[in-house]
Enzyme design. Structure first.
Site, PDB file in Angstrom:
ATOM      1  N   ALA A  10       0.813  -1.217   0.000  1.00  0.00           N
ATOM      2  CA  ALA A  10       0.000   0.000   0.000  1.00  0.00           C
ATOM      3  C   ALA A  10       0.852   1.275   0.000  1.00  0.00           C
ATOM      4  O   ALA A  10       0.315   2.381  -0.057  1.00  0.00           O
ATOM      5  CB  ALA A  10      -0.934   0.010   1.212  1.00  0.00           C
ATOM      6  N   GLY A  11       2.166   1.123   0.048  1.00  0.00           N
ATOM      7  CA  GLY A  11       3.058   2.277   0.072  1.00  0.00           C
ATOM      8  C   GLY A  11       3.267   2.878  -1.307  1.00  0.00           C
ATOM      9  O   GLY A  11       2.728   2.406  -2.307  1.00  0.00           O
ATOM     10  N   ARG A  12       4.082   3.921  -1.365  1.00  0.00           N
ATOM     11  CA  ARG A  12       4.286   4.633  -2.625  1.00  0.00           C
ATOM     12  C   ARG A  12       4.893   3.746  -3.704  1.00  0.00           C
ATOM     13  O   ARG A  12       4.416   3.707  -4.841  1.00  0.00           O
ATOM     14  CB  ARG A  12       5.175   5.868  -2.392  1.00  0.00           C
ATOM     15  CG  ARG A  12       4.440   7.008  -1.717  1.00  0.00           C
ATOM     16  CD  ARG A  12       5.359   8.140  -1.339  1.00  0.00           C
ATOM     17  NE  ARG A  12       6.338   7.746  -0.330  1.00  0.00           N
ATOM     18  CZ  ARG A  12       7.203   8.558   0.247  1.00  0.00           C
ATOM     19  NH1 ARG A  12       7.226   9.829  -0.100  1.00  0.00           N
ATOM     20  NH2 ARG A  12       8.043   8.125   1.149  1.00  0.00           N
ATOM     21  N   THR A 104      16.893  -0.049   0.610  1.00  0.00           N
ATOM     22  CA  THR A 104      18.223   0.462   0.942  1.00  0.00           C
ATOM     23  C   THR A 104      18.433   0.453   2.454  1.00  0.00           C
ATOM     24  O   THR A 104      17.505   0.240   3.226  1.00  0.00           O
ATOM     25  CB  THR A 104      18.410   1.900   0.417  1.00  0.00           C
ATOM     26  OG1 THR A 104      17.483   2.777   1.069  1.00  0.00           O
ATOM     27  CG2 THR A 104      18.174   1.957  -1.087  1.00  0.00           C
ATOM     28  N   ASN A 130      19.464   1.010  -6.207  1.00  0.00           N
ATOM     29  CA  ASN A 130      18.677   1.898  -7.057  1.00  0.00           C
ATOM     30  C   ASN A 130      18.384   1.170  -8.366  1.00  0.00           C
ATOM     31  O   ASN A 130      19.303   0.748  -9.059  1.00  0.00           O
ATOM     32  CB  ASN A 130      19.431   3.201  -7.320  1.00  0.00           C
ATOM     33  CG  ASN A 130      18.560   4.251  -7.979  1.00  0.00           C
ATOM     34  OD1 ASN A 130      17.855   3.986  -8.944  1.00  0.00           O
ATOM     35  ND2 ASN A 130      18.608   5.471  -7.464  1.00  0.00           N
ATOM     36  N   MET A 131      17.122   1.015  -8.686  1.00  0.00           N
ATOM     37  CA  MET A 131      16.740   0.261  -9.878  1.00  0.00           C
ATOM     38  C   MET A 131      16.446   1.132 -11.086  1.00  0.00           C
ATOM     39  O   MET A 131      16.040   0.625 -12.124  1.00  0.00           O
ATOM     40  CB  MET A 131      15.547  -0.637  -9.562  1.00  0.00           C
ATOM     41  CG  MET A 131      15.918  -1.767  -8.636  1.00  0.00           C
ATOM     42  SD  MET A 131      14.764  -3.112  -8.675  1.00  0.00           S
ATOM     43  CE  MET A 131      15.712  -4.358  -7.771  1.00  0.00           C
ATOM     44  N   HIS A 160      17.002  14.049  -1.286  1.00  0.00           N
ATOM     45  CA  HIS A 160      15.772  13.265  -1.311  1.00  0.00           C
ATOM     46  C   HIS A 160      14.667  13.982  -0.551  1.00  0.00           C
ATOM     47  O   HIS A 160      14.907  14.965   0.152  1.00  0.00           O
ATOM     48  CB  HIS A 160      15.999  11.880  -0.696  1.00  0.00           C
ATOM     49  CG  HIS A 160      16.730  10.938  -1.601  1.00  0.00           C
ATOM     50  ND1 HIS A 160      18.102  10.927  -1.695  1.00  0.00           N
ATOM     51  CD2 HIS A 160      16.275   9.986  -2.459  1.00  0.00           C
ATOM     52  CE1 HIS A 160      18.463  10.002  -2.568  1.00  0.00           C
ATOM     53  NE2 HIS A 160      17.385   9.428  -3.044  1.00  0.00           N
ATOM     54  N   HIS A 161      13.467  13.446  -0.646  1.00  0.00           N
ATOM     55  CA  HIS A 161      12.289  13.990   0.015  1.00  0.00           C
ATOM     56  C   HIS A 161      12.434  13.944   1.536  1.00  0.00           C
ATOM     57  O   HIS A 161      13.275  13.222   2.088  1.00  0.00           O
ATOM     58  CB  HIS A 161      11.040  13.210  -0.403  1.00  0.00           C
ATOM     59  CG  HIS A 161      11.175  11.723  -0.210  1.00  0.00           C
ATOM     60  ND1 HIS A 161      10.871  11.083   0.971  1.00  0.00           N
ATOM     61  CD2 HIS A 161      11.603  10.753  -1.057  1.00  0.00           C
ATOM     62  CE1 HIS A 161      11.090   9.796   0.852  1.00  0.00           C
ATOM     63  NE2 HIS A 161      11.544   9.549  -0.366  1.00  0.00           N
ATOM     64  N   LYS A 164      12.332  10.467   3.722  1.00  0.00           N
ATOM     65  CA  LYS A 164      13.325   9.390   3.602  1.00  0.00           C
ATOM     66  C   LYS A 164      14.012   9.178   4.946  1.00  0.00           C
ATOM     67  O   LYS A 164      14.450  10.131   5.588  1.00  0.00           O
ATOM     68  CB  LYS A 164      14.355   9.721   2.527  1.00  0.00           C
ATOM     69  CG  LYS A 164      15.336   8.580   2.265  1.00  0.00           C
ATOM     70  CD  LYS A 164      16.172   8.836   1.025  1.00  0.00           C
ATOM     71  CE  LYS A 164      17.188   7.726   0.785  1.00  0.00           C
ATOM     72  NZ  LYS A 164      16.555   6.413   0.588  1.00  0.00           N
ATOM     73  N   THR A 171      21.940   4.799  -2.892  1.00  0.00           N
ATOM     74  CA  THR A 171      22.542   5.135  -4.189  1.00  0.00           C
ATOM     75  C   THR A 171      23.841   5.905  -4.005  1.00  0.00           C
ATOM     76  O   THR A 171      24.842   5.643  -4.691  1.00  0.00           O
ATOM     77  CB  THR A 171      21.551   5.957  -5.030  1.00  0.00           C
ATOM     78  OG1 THR A 171      20.365   5.185  -5.206  1.00  0.00           O
ATOM     79  CG2 THR A 171      22.142   6.303  -6.384  1.00  0.00           C
TER      80      THR A 171
END
Length: 273
Positions: A10-12, A104, A130-131, A160-161, A164, A171
């Site tokens: 249910a997460g982002r 991560t 990191n994909m 990052h936001h 995080k 990364t």
């Protein structure tokens, strides 16, 4: 048909992965796992993430083993947090479920143990900090460029936001490890994480790593190679989480044909090692 279980459903990232899988003709979601004792238990995951009923009930992580045994996925996808993912990996490997992991923040001990778990259970796995396809080309460029600019000062900056939790980002740490390895430097000796106070002159071997947190930044990574009178900057910016999900789709199709008992990464998936 490739059968997939998704944690953090249910997460982002989890919800984005599920939505993308539903667009594929050759992949299907068979299990959706959320946090232990989730209030979403028993609710259709499609309804939860706003796309309508898809016939897959949400389960709490405390039921992971039984859910995996019942749903029989070929692959489990995990983009949660390190400690939770570590436990998930152990359970999935015990059952013989292959892995695609983009989580991560694993400690060195956890990473080493995951490698051993995959080897002993003889499953297949793609694990990457990191994909995003572009960021893995970014790693390749750093690997090739660093020895050429070995006398330049090197600094890594990531942004990052504000939600995080881990810092520096996985990364940024991968970029650091790639550069240090290319230059024959020990990461334990040369990493400098931010600077404050009277730190003295910069040494030639050190590699600076700096983290910025704010707003809704998806993920920016810049490596600065700074010489006398000139500076070269290599930057990757993720504008949307779709770039990570695109990497997941490639990884899902790759992992089933990869080597058993081995942890592959996105460089393997993209064939750029």
């Amino acid at each position: 048909m490739l059968k997939v279980a998704v944690t953090g459903a249910a997460g982002r990232m989890g919800s984005g992965i599920i939505k993308k899988i539903l667009e594929q003709d050759d992949i299907e979601v068979v299990a959706a796992i959320e946090i232990p004792n989730t209030p979403l238990e028993g609710k259709d995951i499609g309804e939860v993430i706003g796309i309508g009923n898809i016939g897959v009930e949400t389960s709490g992580a405390e039921n992971l083993e039984s859910v995996l045994k019942e749903s029989k996925p070929d692959v489990l996808v995990d983009f949660t947090i390190a400690n939770a993912a570590f436990e998930t990996i152990k359970i999935a490997a015990l059952i013989g479920v292959n892995l695609v992991v983009g989580t991560t923040g694993f400690t060195e001990d956890q990473s080493n143990e995951i490698t051993e778990i995959v080897k002993k259970s003889n499953i297949k796995a793609v694990i990457s900090s990191n994909m995003a396809i572009g960021v893995n080309v970014f790693f390749k460029v750093l690997r090739d460029l660093s020895p050429i600019l070995n006398d330049f000062d090197i600094e890594i900056i990531e942004a990052h936001h504000n939600k995080k939790k881990d810092s520096p980002s996985g990364t940024a740490m991968t970029a650091f490890e790639v550069i240090a390895d290319s230059l024959g430097r020990d990461t334990e000796d040369v990493g400098v994480y931010g600077r404050k106070g009277l730190v003295g002159e910069r040494t030639k071997d050190e590699i600076g790593i700096h983290a910025i947190r704010g707003g809704d930044i998806v993920g920016d990574h810049t490596v600065m190679f700074v010489g006398e009178g000139e500076r070269l900057e290599i930057t990757h910016r993720a504008h949307t989480r779709e770039v990570f999900i695109a990497g997941v789709m490639r990884s899902l199709r790759f992992v089933m044909n990869s080597e058993s008992g081995k942890v592959s990464d996105m460089a393997d998936v993209l064939g750029i090692k």
